[in-house]
Design a protein around this motif. Structure first.
Motif, PDB file in Angstrom:
ATOM      1  N   ILE A   1      48.130  37.301  43.789  1.00 34.32           N
ATOM      2  CA  ILE A   1      46.793  37.865  43.968  1.00 34.32           C
ATOM      3  C   ILE A   1      46.414  38.515  42.645  1.00 34.32           C
ATOM      4  N   TRP A   2      45.237  38.161  42.136  1.00 32.78           N
ATOM      5  CA  TRP A   2      44.760  38.750  40.883  1.00 32.78           C
ATOM      6  C   TRP A   2      43.478  39.503  41.183  1.00 32.78           C
ATOM      7  N   ILE A   3      43.520  40.808  40.978  1.00 34.46           N
ATOM      8  CA  ILE A   3      42.340  41.650  41.127  1.00 34.46           C
ATOM      9  C   ILE A   3      41.794  41.896  39.725  1.00 34.46           C
ATOM     10  N   GLN A   4      40.579  41.400  39.499  1.00 30.71           N
ATOM     11  CA  GLN A   4      39.939  41.532  38.197  1.00 30.71           C
ATOM     12  C   GLN A   4      38.829  42.575  38.299  1.00 30.71           C
ATOM     13  N   ASN A   5      38.780  43.453  37.322  1.00 34.24           N
ATOM     14  CA  ASN A   5      37.730  44.458  37.277  1.00 34.24           C
ATOM     15  C   ASN A   5      36.920  44.269  35.995  1.00 34.24           C
ATOM     16  N   PHE A   6      35.612  44.245  36.153  1.00 32.09           N
ATOM     17  CA  PHE A   6      34.706  44.131  35.010  1.00 32.09           C
ATOM     18  C   PHE A   6      33.592  45.152  35.169  1.00 32.09           C
ATOM     19  N   ARG A   7      33.102  45.685  34.056  1.00 29.63           N
ATOM     20  CA  ARG A   7      31.878  46.496  34.133  1.00 29.63           C
ATOM     21  C   ARG A   7      30.744  45.607  34.622  1.00 29.63           C
ATOM     22  N   HIS A   8      30.659  44.422  34.013  1.00 25.51           N
ATOM     23  CA  HIS A   8      29.657  43.416  34.381  1.00 25.51           C
ATOM     24  C   HIS A   8      30.380  42.077  34.441  1.00 25.51           C
ATOM     25  N   LEU A   9      30.025  41.238  35.390  1.00 24.67           N
ATOM     26  CA  LEU A   9      30.698  39.940  35.521  1.00 24.67           C
ATOM     27  C   LEU A   9      30.587  39.101  34.254  1.00 24.67           C
ATOM     28  N   THR A  10      29.551  39.325  33.480  1.00 17.36           N
ATOM     29  CA  THR A  10      29.382  38.580  32.231  1.00 17.36           C
ATOM     30  C   THR A  10      30.432  38.953  31.182  1.00 17.36           C
ATOM     31  N   ASP A  11      31.237  39.984  31.457  1.00 10.36           N
ATOM     32  CA  ASP A  11      32.286  40.410  30.530  1.00 10.36           C
ATOM     33  C   ASP A  11      33.539  39.537  30.615  1.00 10.36           C
TER      34      ASP A  11
END
Length: 130
Positions: free
Chosen positions: A35-45
């Motif tokens: 399972i990979w939990i990805q965090n971005f300020r904005h999805l475009t990052d």
């Protein structure tokens, strides 16, 4: 990475996805539930959008956009993960994110001994023109 029957949970933020991407690929190749939990300020990052897209059918990917969904916290982690299942956690991101995730995981029910992390931050450049 865990060689036992534990699920590998990878959690990254921003540039922290640089080392996590090959870890996700390796975990999948080893036949591990991942399972990979990805965090971005904005999805475009997402600088590895194409590479991550190749993994979408192979591992579980959860994406959090801080600007619209808020920060990842213990409550979100409890919704996304089954803390009754044995898991090994691998965290990478800026210092504030990484330590915050470690604390949120413990608050959600993870064992501290199952949490591995690397702080990934840009070094401060010294100026030569003082």
């Amino acid at each position: 990475m865990a060689q036992d029957s534990k699920t590998n949970v990878l959690i990254s933020s921003g540039i922290g996805m640089t080392p996590i991407l090959p870890m996700a690929e390796t975990s999948y190749e080893q036949g591990k539930k991942t399972i990979w939990i990805q965090n971005f300020r904005h999805l475009t990052d997402n600088i590895f959008e194409k590479e991550v897209a190749l993994l979408c059918d192979k591992i579980d990917i959860i994406t959090n956009e801080t600007s619209s969904e808020g920060r990842i916290n213990a409550e979100k982690l409890k919704k996304w993960l089954d803390f009754n299942e044995p898991m090994a956690f691998y965290l990478c991101g800026r210092p504030e994110f990484t330590i915050g995730m470690k604390n949120a995981l413990i608050a959600a029910g993870a064992n501290e001994s199952d949490i591995y992390y690397e702080v990934f931050d840009a070094p401060k450049m010294a100026t030569i023109f003082d």
